[in-house]
Design a protein around this motif. Structure first.
Motif, PDB file in Angstrom:
ATOM      1  N   LYS A  19      45.614  33.423  30.406  1.00 45.15           N
ATOM      2  CA  LYS A  19      45.704  32.767  31.715  1.00 45.15           C
ATOM      3  C   LYS A  19      44.358  32.304  32.258  1.00 45.15           C
ATOM      4  CE  LYS A  19      45.849  37.158  34.177  1.00 45.15           C
ATOM      5  NZ  LYS A  19      45.223  37.879  33.050  1.00 45.15           N
ATOM      6  N   THR A  37      40.971  35.728  40.140  1.00 42.37           N
ATOM      7  CA  THR A  37      40.975  36.857  41.082  1.00 42.37           C
ATOM      8  C   THR A  37      40.691  38.189  40.384  1.00 42.37           C
ATOM      9  OG1 THR A  37      43.366  37.126  40.889  1.00 42.37           O
ATOM     10  CG2 THR A  37      42.570  35.718  42.672  1.00 42.37           C
ATOM     11  N   GLY A  38      40.938  38.259  39.071  1.00 44.25           N
ATOM     12  CA  GLY A  38      40.616  39.477  38.323  1.00 44.25           C
ATOM     13  C   GLY A  38      39.132  39.794  38.440  1.00 44.25           C
ATOM     14  N   ALA A  39      38.293  38.744  38.458  1.00 45.84           N
ATOM     15  CA  ALA A  39      36.841  38.943  38.567  1.00 45.84           C
ATOM     16  C   ALA A  39      36.496  39.623  39.893  1.00 45.84           C
ATOM     17  CB  ALA A  39      36.119  37.602  38.447  1.00 45.84           C
ATOM     18  N   TYR A  41      38.422  41.898  41.539  1.00 47.86           N
ATOM     19  CA  TYR A  41      38.725  43.337  41.393  1.00 47.86           C
ATOM     20  C   TYR A  41      37.684  43.995  40.478  1.00 47.86           C
ATOM     21  CZ  TYR A  41      42.989  42.416  43.893  1.00 47.86           C
ATOM     22  OH  TYR A  41      43.865  42.062  44.879  1.00 47.86           O
ATOM     23  N   ARG A  42      37.248  43.242  39.478  1.00 44.82           N
ATOM     24  CA  ARG A  42      36.216  43.773  38.573  1.00 44.82           C
ATOM     25  C   ARG A  42      34.891  43.975  39.313  1.00 44.82           C
ATOM     26  NH1 ARG A  42      37.033  43.345  33.032  1.00 44.82           N
ATOM     27  NH2 ARG A  42      39.168  42.693  32.530  1.00 44.82           N
ATOM     28  N   ARG A  94      32.728  42.255  32.385  1.00 49.15           N
ATOM     29  CA  ARG A  94      33.651  42.365  31.232  1.00 49.15           C
ATOM     30  C   ARG A  94      33.344  43.577  30.360  1.00 49.15           C
ATOM     31  NH1 ARG A  94      37.871  39.159  32.308  1.00 49.15           N
ATOM     32  NH2 ARG A  94      37.040  37.910  33.994  1.00 49.15           N
ATOM     33  N   VAL A 102      39.205  49.434  36.184  1.00 49.50           N
ATOM     34  CA  VAL A 102      39.626  48.383  37.124  1.00 49.50           C
ATOM     35  C   VAL A 102      41.092  48.523  37.556  1.00 49.50           C
ATOM     36  CG1 VAL A 102      40.148  46.638  35.338  1.00 49.50           C
ATOM     37  CG2 VAL A 102      39.470  45.905  37.621  1.00 49.50           C
ATOM     38  N   SER A 103      41.955  49.079  36.707  1.00 50.00           N
ATOM     39  CA  SER A 103      43.362  49.223  37.119  1.00 50.00           C
ATOM     40  C   SER A 103      43.475  50.200  38.286  1.00 50.00           C
ATOM     41  CB  SER A 103      44.244  49.704  35.970  1.00 50.00           C
ATOM     42  OG  SER A 103      44.425  48.658  35.049  1.00 50.00           O
ATOM     43  N   ARG A 112      43.077  45.757  47.978  1.00 47.53           N
ATOM     44  CA  ARG A 112      43.890  44.543  47.807  1.00 47.53           C
ATOM     45  C   ARG A 112      43.937  43.731  49.095  1.00 47.53           C
ATOM     46  NH1 ARG A 112      45.921  44.613  42.930  1.00 47.53           N
ATOM     47  NH2 ARG A 112      46.802  42.565  43.338  1.00 47.53           N
ATOM     48  N   GLY A 132      45.782  35.403  38.365  1.00 47.95           N
ATOM     49  CA  GLY A 132      45.753  36.845  38.615  1.00 47.95           C
ATOM     50  C   GLY A 132      47.031  37.546  38.192  1.00 47.95           C
ATOM     51  N   ASP A 134      49.291  38.779  41.057  1.00 52.50           N
ATOM     52  CA  ASP A 134      50.205  38.726  42.211  1.00 52.50           C
ATOM     53  C   ASP A 134      50.054  37.408  42.965  1.00 52.50           C
ATOM     54  OD1 ASP A 134      47.624  39.126  43.068  1.00 52.50           O
ATOM     55  OD2 ASP A 134      48.193  40.382  44.769  1.00 52.50           O
ATOM     56  N   ILE A 135      49.598  36.380  42.278  1.00 54.81           N
ATOM     57  CA  ILE A 135      49.316  35.120  42.987  1.00 54.81           C
ATOM     58  C   ILE A 135      50.641  34.448  43.393  1.00 54.81           C
ATOM     59  CG2 ILE A 135      48.013  32.956  42.977  1.00 54.81           C
ATOM     60  CD1 ILE A 135      46.373  35.627  42.603  1.00 54.81           C
ATOM     61  N   ARG A 183      46.805  49.619  30.438  1.00 54.59           N
ATOM     62  CA  ARG A 183      46.598  48.737  31.593  1.00 54.59           C
ATOM     63  C   ARG A 183      47.879  47.985  31.951  1.00 54.59           C
ATOM     64  NH1 ARG A 183      41.616  45.235  30.314  1.00 54.59           N
ATOM     65  NH2 ARG A 183      42.129  44.287  32.302  1.00 54.59           N
ATOM     66  N   ASP A 187      49.304  48.240  35.631  1.00 60.07           N
ATOM     67  CA  ASP A 187      49.412  47.014  36.437  1.00 60.07           C
ATOM     68  C   ASP A 187      50.852  46.733  36.842  1.00 60.07           C
ATOM     69  OD1 ASP A 187      46.700  46.653  36.177  1.00 60.07           O
ATOM     70  OD2 ASP A 187      46.832  45.074  34.661  1.00 60.07           O
TER      71      ASP A 187
END
Ligand code: DC
Length: 229
Positions: A19, A37-39, A41-42, A94, A102-103, A112, A132, A134-135, A183, A187
């Motif tokens: 994705k 958006t993962g970045a 949370y990371r 990464r 991160v989870s 969130r 992401g 939940d987008i 994960r 998730d």
């Protein structure tokens, strides 16, 4: 009939579904902003590890997210740079350490809340491809186009393994596979905004598709004749 481009595009999916790469290229083709958006949370996870904030301390993590002053330099088609507390941390996000924690951090409701607010603010700035978990279900639940990218667990683990090796890690495939299953489970089973396709999302399996083919299909969905998007 004129071609209309969907202004808000939500792409969700599990680790290794492709994705992020597909979303970035789609944004470049359409001239949309790209936001991974993962970045975000990371970045909070990275900060927590730096500051020895325990990843099971929800209150401390929420405070950290609220005070991090996160800024995102998101431009069409480019990697999205993440700045926290004035430092560009993009290249630190990464690592295996961040992957491992991160989870837990992204399951904290307060974290969130802070990040979803920021994501919506960024979407208010213009046409966007946002990627992401939940987008489509939460962040941009009104998006004109919602995509859920999926792939089998073996294919996803092979992709993630190749990525890690390219970046110099000698982690074993079995370790990557076990971590990815863990994960996936975290998730999709968490109480707040679990990973799942929105009811009105188009699901695309990327098992047998090259990245370019995925982007071609997404672009065709984003550019529609008429004005119904
Ligand atoms: O896409 P990624 O692997 O960089 O995401 C990192 C983590 O952040 C992953 O465990 C799920 C979480 N995440 C989330 O909960 N919600 C999002 N919108 C994006 C990522």
């Amino acid at each position: 009939m004129s071609t209309v481009v969907a202004p808000f595009i939500a792409i969700d999916g599990p680790v290794g579904s492709g994705k992020t790469a597909a979303g970035r290229q789609l944004a470049a083709r359409l001239g949309h902003i790209f936001l991974d958006t993962g970045a975000m949370y990371r970045a909070i996870t990275y900060l927590a590890l730096q500051k020895n904030v325990p990843v099971d301390d929800a209150m401390a993590l929420t405070r950290l997210a609220s005070t991090a002053g996160m800024e995102l330099a998101a431009t069409p088609g480019d990697e999205c740079r993440v700045i926290v507390e004035g430092d560009d941390v993009t290249d630190e996000l990464r690592s295996a350490e961040v992957d491992r924690s991160v989870s837990a951090v992204s399951a904290v409701p307060g974290v969130r809340e802070v990040l979803v607010r920021l994501q919506r603010e960024i979407a208010g700035q213009g046409q966007i491809v946002m990627v992401g978990r939940d987008i489509g279900t939460v962040v941009l639940s009104d998006a004109g186009l919602k995509i859920y990218l999926d792939a089998s667990v073996g294919v996803r683990a092979r992709r993630r393994h190749a990525q890690l090796r390219e970046s110099g890690s000698d982690v074993a495939y079995e370790t990557v596979l076990t971590d990815l299953r863990r994960r996936d489970e975290l998730d999709s089973s968490r109480a707040v905004a679990p990973l799942r396709p929105a009811n009105d999302a188009v699901t695309l399996s990327t098992d047998d598709l090259a990245l370019e083919d995925v982007v071609d299909r997404l672009e065709a969905m984003a550019r529609r004749d008429g004005d119904e998007v």
